[in-house]
Design a protein around this motif. Structure first.
Motif, PDB file in Angstrom:
ATOM      1  N   ILE A  12       0.964  -1.032   0.114  1.00 36.18           N
ATOM      2  CA  ILE A  12      -0.023   0.045   0.019  1.00 36.18           C
ATOM      3  C   ILE A  12       0.775   1.427   0.077  1.00 36.18           C
ATOM      4  O   ILE A  12       0.455   2.101  -0.753  1.00 36.18           O
ATOM      5  N   ARG A  13       1.807   1.199   0.972  1.00 37.28           N
ATOM      6  CA  ARG A  13       2.928   2.515   0.897  1.00 37.28           C
ATOM      7  C   ARG A  13       3.626   2.497  -0.349  1.00 37.28           C
ATOM      8  O   ARG A  13       3.707   3.781  -1.108  1.00 37.28           O
ATOM      9  N   ASN A  14       3.966   1.690  -1.139  1.00 45.19           N
ATOM     10  CA  ASN A  14       4.629   1.702  -2.423  1.00 45.19           C
ATOM     11  C   ASN A  14       3.854   1.997  -3.442  1.00 45.19           C
ATOM     12  O   ASN A  14       4.095   2.773  -4.144  1.00 45.19           O
ATOM     13  N   GLU A  15       2.462   1.572  -3.482  1.00 43.80           N
ATOM     14  CA  GLU A  15       1.407   2.171  -4.577  1.00 43.80           C
ATOM     15  C   GLU A  15       1.120   3.760  -4.180  1.00 43.80           C
ATOM     16  O   GLU A  15       1.042   4.393  -5.154  1.00 43.80           O
ATOM     17  N   ALA A  16       0.882   3.986  -3.059  1.00 45.82           N
ATOM     18  CA  ALA A  16       0.678   5.480  -2.737  1.00 45.82           C
ATOM     19  C   ALA A  16       1.889   6.386  -3.217  1.00 45.82           C
ATOM     20  O   ALA A  16       1.739   7.249  -3.908  1.00 45.82           O
ATOM     21  N   LYS A  17       2.990   5.793  -2.940  1.00 48.94           N
ATOM     22  CA  LYS A  17       4.193   6.575  -3.224  1.00 48.94           C
ATOM     23  C   LYS A  17       4.361   6.730  -4.924  1.00 48.94           C
ATOM     24  O   LYS A  17       4.471   7.729  -5.417  1.00 48.94           O
ATOM     25  N   ASN A  18       4.065   5.731  -5.255  1.00 50.88           N
ATOM     26  CA  ASN A  18       4.330   5.709  -7.046  1.00 50.88           C
ATOM     27  C   ASN A  18       3.268   6.509  -7.474  1.00 50.88           C
ATOM     28  O   ASN A  18       3.288   7.312  -8.404  1.00 50.88           O
ATOM     29  N   TYR A  19       1.993   6.443  -6.924  1.00 56.73           N
ATOM     30  CA  TYR A  19       0.719   7.296  -7.395  1.00 56.73           C
ATOM     31  C   TYR A  19       1.024   8.690  -7.313  1.00 56.73           C
ATOM     32  O   TYR A  19       0.984   9.553  -8.151  1.00 56.73           O
ATOM     33  N   ASN A  20       1.731   9.038  -5.961  1.00 57.62           N
ATOM     34  CA  ASN A  20       2.087  10.679  -5.730  1.00 57.62           C
ATOM     35  C   ASN A  20       3.056  10.915  -6.607  1.00 57.62           C
ATOM     36  O   ASN A  20       3.049  12.302  -7.036  1.00 57.62           O
ATOM     37  N   SER A  21       4.074  10.008  -6.737  1.00 56.81           N
ATOM     38  CA  SER A  21       5.249  10.709  -7.733  1.00 56.81           C
ATOM     39  C   SER A  21       4.560  10.937  -9.068  1.00 56.81           C
ATOM     40  O   SER A  21       5.067  11.688  -9.737  1.00 56.81           O
TER      41      SER A  21
END
Length: 179
Positions: free
Chosen positions: A142-151
């Motif tokens: 979830i953290r990785n997906e959120a990070k990728n989404y934000n970037s």
């Protein structure tokens, strides 16, 4: 012939999990059992949203007598057994009732006697440490997906050719010197 996907039901032996997940057991030992229960429900709720599994968390009345009830909390069903009913008895009955061609039941507990009873009913068993690993892996995903989404949101959406980028770099440098 059509292929059907089974729905997945995860039943959690709550006090067994609390006693075996170090961070929750620490809360319990510090006389913060309500906080340990809340944290378990919070973590399982996040896991439920990502995994898509239906989750039922079962607490027995050993620590909170007289509360026999069932309610939805953060998308998961939370059950408190009757005063004279153990979580194990409730879980075994529920697993036997729910296991079918259309529903795959999985029970999270490290109670070996309960695991064998569950397994004989056709349900799957998952040791609480394996569930903890899945919950932690889910949090990381979830953290990785959120990070990728934000970037991706903050990334440059306008494309420039090499010459335009050189001109913009020169302009930035010129403006920086004038400050």
């Amino acid at each position: 012939m059509a292929k059907y996907n089974k729905s997945e039901l995860l039943i959690v032996d709550a006090y067994n999990v609390i006693g075996n997940w170090e961070h929750l057991n620490r809360l319990k030992l510090d006389n913060k059992l309500p906080e340990a229960r809340d944290e378990l429900i919070k973590e399982l709720s996040e896991y439920q949203k990502y995994s898509g599994k239906e989750i039922i968390v079962v607490f027995d009345a050993m620590y909170v007598p007289g509360l026999a009830k069932s309610k939805k909390v953060k998308n998961i069903q939370v059950v408190w057994t009757n005063k004279n009913e153990t979580a194990d008895t409730y879980i075994e009955s529920l697993a036997t009732r729910e296991q079918s061609l259309f529903t795959q039941v999985e029970v999270a507990t490290s109670d070996h006697a309960e695991q064998w009873t569950i397994f004989s009913a056709g349900a799957l068993r998952i040791p609480d440490q394996e569930l903890l690993t899945s919950v932690r892996r889910t949090k990381k995903e979830i953290r990785n997906e959120a990070k990728n989404y934000n970037s991706n949101l903050t990334g440059n959406r306008i494309t420039f050719d090499e010459g335009q980028l050189d001109k913009l770099t020169a302009l930035r440098d010129k403006l920086s010197k004038n400050e």
